[in-house]
Write a protein that holds these residues in place. Structure first.
Motif: not given
Length: 302
Positions: A79, A81, A117, A145-146, A163, A167, A170
């Motif tokens: 992940v 961010g 993402g 992704n975020g 936000y 994320l 997902r």
């Protein structure tokens, strides 16, 4: 009295709306620093929303072709961010040659910059990093992704921004398909370096986000980069107090890894003294991938 307050409040809101956009520009707009600080402080005090950016929706994948998802028992799930340097801002794009895919909107897509993402339209750190990880480990890599440019740690804790919710949805959807994240890569700090004055308060915000991430993703640890360099004389060489706060959180937090200090990368690795160029991406990947490979090999052996 109340009739007098209505136009006054209306004027305040108009001014705040004009100023709020500056908050997003804090990474690149030096004059906006003072206005951004004032806008954020006033809006927070009055309980008003900031000028939130629109998180990526299904339309982002409109021109992408779905692919078969990797075997959950074999995939390394990462992940990513943070803010713009964790998004799609590297001038040159990278398309992995190894088995790297992206989970987005309930579907797997072949990884290619700009990564789905995250905001931005150019290249990312994670496309090359995933490529190297897959090559070295001999396993497929699945990215979730975020990153949202210009954000502060507090923005990810504020439900109004959407936000964190975007994320985590997902991540949760991938989890329902059998994908358990192994690691969370978080690169953030440049905007807080512009506005933060209370380091104790910032430490609480960073810690709260780390707590939330590992609570919602119990299979993973967070790899927290240290990042404060950006545009403007106050940040061009980094902000030591914020950098140290990031280090301190990672050192004290049981499930956060103290990551690479990207403040050590000077101007030759950035295209605007803030955002990484292709040389910066290469240097970060060269530095971080061996560390992550050891982490994944150790985790798999346990």
């Amino acid at each position: 009295m109340k009739y007098f307050l209505v136009p006054v409040l209306s004027l305040v809101l108009i001014l705040l709306s004009a100023l709020s956009g500056v908050v997003v520009a804090l990474e690149s707009d030096v004059p906006g620093k003072i206005f951004g600080q004032a806008s954020y402080a006033v809006r927070t005090t009055l309980g008003l929303e900031k000028s939130w950016q629109t998180v990526p929706g299904p339309d982002q994948a409109r021109d992408r072709q779905a692919v078969a998802c990797p075997d959950p028992s074999e995939a390394v799930v990462v992940v990513t961010g943070g803010q713009s340097n964790a998004a799609n801002v590297v001038p040159s794009r990278h398309r992995p040659v190894n088995d790297v895919s992206v989970w987005f909107d309930g579907t797997c897509y072949r990884a290619a910059d700009p990564l789905l993402g995250a905001l931005g339209h150019n290249g990312s750190l994670w496309s090359l990093l995933g490529d190297r990880l897959s090559e070295t480990l001999g396993r497929p890599v699945l990215l979730i992704n975020g990153a949202i440019g210009g954000t502060q740690f507090a923005d990810w804790l504020d439900a109004r921004s959407g936000y964190y919710a975007a994320l985590f949805e997902r991540v949760a959807a991938a989890g329902r398909s059998g994908y358990r994240p192994d690691l969370i890569l978080w690169h953030q700090g440049e905007t807080d370096a512009a506005v933060a004055r209370d380091m104790a308060g910032l430490e609480r915000e960073i810690t709260a986000l780390m707590d939330r991430l590992v609570a919602d993703v119990p299979s993973a640890q967070v790899y927290l980069f240290r990042a404060t360099r950006c545009v403007g004389k106050d940040r061009v060489e980094g902000v030591p107090a914020v950098n140290e706060t990031l280090r301190r959180v990672a050192a004290r937090h049981g499930r956060t890894i103290s990551g690479f200090d990207t403040d050590t990368l000077g101007r030759e690795f950035r295209w605007d003294t803030c955002h990484f160029n292709s040389l910066g991406r290469e240097r970060i990947v060269d530095r971080v991938v061996p560390e992550l490979v050891r982490y994944f090999q150790t985790a798999r052996a346990e």
